[in-house]
Design an enzyme around this catalytic site. Structure first.
Site, mmCIF file in Angstrom:
data_model
loop_
_atom_site.group_PDB
_atom_site.id
_atom_site.type_symbol
_atom_site.label_atom_id
_atom_site.label_comp_id
_atom_site.label_asym_id
_atom_site.label_seq_id
_atom_site.Cartn_x
_atom_site.Cartn_y
_atom_site.Cartn_z
ATOM 1 C CE1 TYR B 440 96.176 23.597 -3.867
ATOM 2 C CE2 TYR B 440 97.769 25.178 -3.059
ATOM 3 C CZ TYR B 440 97.349 23.869 -3.207
ATOM 4 O OH TYR B 440 98.104 22.872 -2.696
ATOM 5 C CD GLU B 441 96.539 24.365 -10.214
ATOM 6 O OE1 GLU B 441 96.547 24.904 -11.320
ATOM 7 O OE2 GLU B 441 97.510 24.438 -9.432
#
Lengths: 596, 596
Positions: B440-441
């Site tokens: 993620y990110e």
């Protein structure tokens, strides 16, 4: 929703072209394994895995196994029916001794079957896999009566099997086993103690479960030299195989695990259960080790199988998922996004996994074929050479295929981005399932020590010397051909491996910590050379087929490029492994305990 | 049963001795951060993490979050109370602007706090972590009214925050966003669409949730240049912050995930919800990116935090678990088994993880300090140099600390053998939790492309040139000292990194695929040099303290040896990374799609 297609064609190419199974037609059972028979068997195995087992994989993960108040363990919905069909299809006894109802086909086919079954449903595959271990133990060490009584039932799948080694305080160190065996008047023994992590210790798939249990006979010495092996059936059979009364063995608990939820991992309690000695008294550890080689090869194949499964799903996703644009279209405005398969970083990931899978399959099957030859060849020298290769390569296959296989599953999950973290996508289960193969059947650190401490020095290094010569001869023979992209990195890898071996000879004899500190890196260095050697042999076979205008040429040309990518990007790791090995143990052993 | 002890002393050594925080006393807020204050703050943070958050980690995993029929989401037992205490302790606003109720302490302390919180309970730490992102976005891009209305509530923890970027068809590729914003008469917008993977999208911890949402205003251009950022509160507040009516936003589903079960990952539905533009129209992606740097640094710290947590548990197990004998006792008969910490292969594993943890902590904190300096220094050149380092190092910290951190958690799990696979042991949760940080990110492949495609060439390579000079100057200055075991491998690493950079200049400009194919290896090569550089600086600081007869000398001497092991065994990987980079993209791009 995940997919799985058994790699039947790719497997046949390895068996027919790379291993040239037909050269071994003089071995018992191999005459029946003509190419068309092999193709039919593996085609059928692939269909069974795809159609029957794969659809149960997610269900098995979600549902898991259940221990009921009455001590029964039930498997996930669908497992019973699938097991019945698997047994009825003769798959459990595929390579079993025809004298006991087996089909007598080459073990190499059972290894290929094992890959397909495990990719489709690893948890399911554990049950018949464990029966295999029990078969080997009884076939090698059991009495005539034990063979007659147990082998037909195990090979038909009517009865299942387990291996009971581990206790809470005794994992790697079997000398610490506390389970006891007291002699009964009739020659049997009363077994008492608790075993943990027993895969398939209790379940509802078969009418009986044949436990092979390590225990210490009263009065036997402490340590590994006082351990004996016993057969302890869940239900005590009469001589004709009919089932009598229940034995005093029960499942006390099911472990909650990271993965393989469909496989029942049991705490087993033996409360004076009746068991019969298998093999010689106090020789149980050595008897268990003869069957261990086969089990470890099977676990190595699990690493490959999950890598293949994860690869197929990641590749399919990379074809469908559209995000961003190909570099060639960077200037364009408007237009749809491209499938992420166009991106070099995704191609790098997929090519690395596929490059491993193809070579790992060849290595696993070659090792399985060595098991066939070591057991069945009528020529002493051939048998001995195959046994050497089998013993040498077993820890490599187990340790390297499961370590790299797991890394590949994680890399495949990464292709999905955040979607890979969601249970529904399915790939996160593959990561959880694959993880165990690095830990059980001897954690991979133990495989590395087995390779460096036992297999390398055995018989004055005969096996490893022969392997180096085999690779070196191949390199010399094919140096000037179109195989250069394969031969160069393989040759470099072999140099690194030889240098590491020499370094051990110079530094580990006087200071064993230098061997132990470098063992894991050595195992991986060895694995890379073995995989690189497989790639060179595959490339040679592919080249020949392509030159003949074989109808499979397009696929083979693609594989050839995948192999080149493997040689370019994966093989340079041999240098890193050598650097770590030659760093030695000094700094590590100088660390005060408080610093760790 | 797992353990966790916040590494307060080790963190203070980095902050005081390696980063020399006191040199920056002229920065706003740093004057208040005298060494004794920092020690008190981090000591208190450590206790909170150990005593309040760590005991809830397993509960959070087992219980997870629940979506109720009325749309409410409840967090695991104990989370509400812990959040209330966390907020009341002022931890959320630790580095927040004092004008809005923050404590105004250096961001570097918030980064250290983040490590402790995440080690103790990663899922819990997500909630306040996301508020941080909302604070940054509103502080940088919000109107005065938005700042006055939202910042005090977010910094106090009364309200929580989220970032809403992802949609089913739009992950990395934000240009594909379909959520729409239609102008209302009062200047607000009606937001309609669905967002997925929204951490903390709905929960019971705070009175209100402030969603920052990317959407396309009707009439804005297609692609990323038509995306705007909106603030969409769950409950619409009056000017005085009192809560009014519910907004038209709801959680449609919770994702079932591999890990971080205590963090609610929501599908969010916006059905004409009222939102207010934050920053300029159509500049939402760029606004989102300014806050992304901070969020990515936070995710990098998650990789470190899980590596530290797993390390502590593996080291404790290695001290307790007795299997086999030390090599020195190989000849003995009888006697008890030794703790597995004596075995070189276990020491190798533990030293590698600890060596990473110490350097990764220094790198994360150094980068956080750069964020402080880049924002707060009154000197233009100092600010610009820090901003350069921050931008350059952010993808490295995110990508490298999460990739290597995950590998370390897996390696720590391996120390437990089969026990590591059992849920009750606890370490398998760490593996499942740590996995998400790579995805993620911005998945780590995207971090690598950000580094190679954006950060390297920026301003004519100013940032990377300055970094190379900084390392090179350090190497030159300390070449003849006792630091040789650190300087040698660092110098080699820097050479490899420079060679890779030159190779990109020569080969990736004309053929961008060469850059993209090598990006991940380049990011890791960069990370190794950055970690090696940190080790050299730590070793220098440790040497000085030891020479002074510092009371911490025994620990520092142990760390010094851990650092040596890192330089000997981990740093040689730079050569492998270089080899892969210079393999180029040719073979990968030549692969027909059907071959993958």
């Amino acid at each position: 929703m995940t997919i799985y297609r058994a790699p039947v064609e790719a497997t046949l190419f390895i068996i027919d072209d790379v291993l040239a199974l037909s050269r071994h037609a003089n071995l018992p059972g191999f005459g029946e394994a003509a190419p068309d028979v092999v193709a039919a068997v593996l085609g059928e195995a692939g269909r069974f895995a795809e159609e029957v087992l794969a659809p149960l994989n997610r269900i098995g993960d979600v549902e898991g196994c259940t221990l009921h108040a009455d001590g029964r363990v039930t498997t996930p919905a669908g497992f019973r029916d699938a097991y019945r069909r698997f047994a009825a299809g003769g798959w459990i006894g595929l390579a079993g001794d025809p004298d006991y109802g087996g089909q007598g086909l080459p073990f190499v086919l059972a290894a290929a079957l094992n890959e397909f079954v495990t990719s489709a449903n690893m948890a399911f595959g554990m049950y018949p896999g464990l029966a295999q271990g029990a078969v080997t133990a009884i076939a090698r060490h059991g009495s005539q009566r034990q063979k007659r009584l147990y082998l037909p039932k195990l090979l038909s799948g009517e009865w299942a099997g387990t291996m009971n080694l581990t206790e809470p305080q005794a994992g790697t160190d079997l000398g610490l086993i506390r389970t006891r065996a007291g002699p009964n008047a009739d020659g049997s023994y009363a077994i008492s103690g608790s075993k943990i992590f027993i895969s398939g210790g209790e379940h509802d798939l078969a009418d009986n479960i044949v436990h092979l249990v390590l225990a210490r006979i009263d009065g036997s010495p402490a340590g590994t030299k006082g351990i004996s092996m016993f057969v302890v059936p869940k239900v005590i059979p009469a001589d004709d195989g009919s089932l009598g009364e229940a034995n005093r063995v029960s499942c006390g608990a099911l472990e909650q695990k990271m993965g393989i939820h469909g496989s029942a991992t049991c705490l087993m309690n033996y409360d004076g259960a009746t068991g019969w000695l298998v093999g010689e008294r106090d020789r149980g550890v050595s008897a268990m080790f003869t069957m261990m080689n086969e089990a470890r090869l099977g676990v190595g194949i699990q690493g490959l199988a999950l890598s293949e499964l994860a690869y197929q799903n990641a590749a399919a996703y990379a074809r469908e998922r559209r995000q961003g644009r190909a570099l060639a279209r960077a200037g364009e405005s408007g237009g749809a996004a491209d499938p992420i398969l166009v991106h070099p970083d995704i191609r790098r990931t997929l090519a690395a996994i596929k490059g491993f899978n193809i070579a790992a399959r060849a290595l696993a099957l070659a090792t399985a074929l060595d098991a066939d030859i070591a057991e069945k060849s009528s020529d002493d020298a051939t048998r001995a050479a195959a046994a050497d290769r089998l013993a040498l390569m077993t820890p490599v296959v187990k340790g390297v295929l499961t370590d790299r296989g797991f890394d590949n599953v994680v890399a495949a999950q990464q292709v999905f981005g955040g979607h890979g973290y969601i249970a529904e996508t399915g790939v996160e289960q593959f990561v959880r399932d694959a993880r165990v193969a690095m830990m059980y059947e001897g954690a991979n650190g133990i495989q590395a020590l087995d390779l460096v401490g036992r297999k390398l020095p055995k018989d004055g290094g005969r096996a490893v010397t022969a392997f180096f010569k085999e690779v070196s001869d191949f390199v010399d023979e094919h140096r000037d051909e179109a195989l250069a992209p394969f031969i160069g990195p393989l040759s470099q890898g072999l140099d690194d491996l030889r240098a590491a071996t020499m370094w051990f000879m110079a530094n580990a004899l006087a200071r064993p910590a230098n061997g132990a500190a470098g063992a894991t890196d050595y195992m991986h260095l060895f694995g890379l050379v073995a995989l690189g050697f497989m790639w060179a042999r595959i490339a040679l076979a592919a080249e020949r087929r392509i030159a003949e205008g074989d109808p499979r040429s397009e696929r083979l040309t693609g594989d050839f490029l995948v192999g080149r990518a493997f040689m370019e990007r994966t093989m340079p790791e041999t240098g890193l492994r050598l650097a770590r090995i030659t760093a030695g143990a000094e700094t590590l052993m100088a660390l005060p305990e408080a610093a760790l």
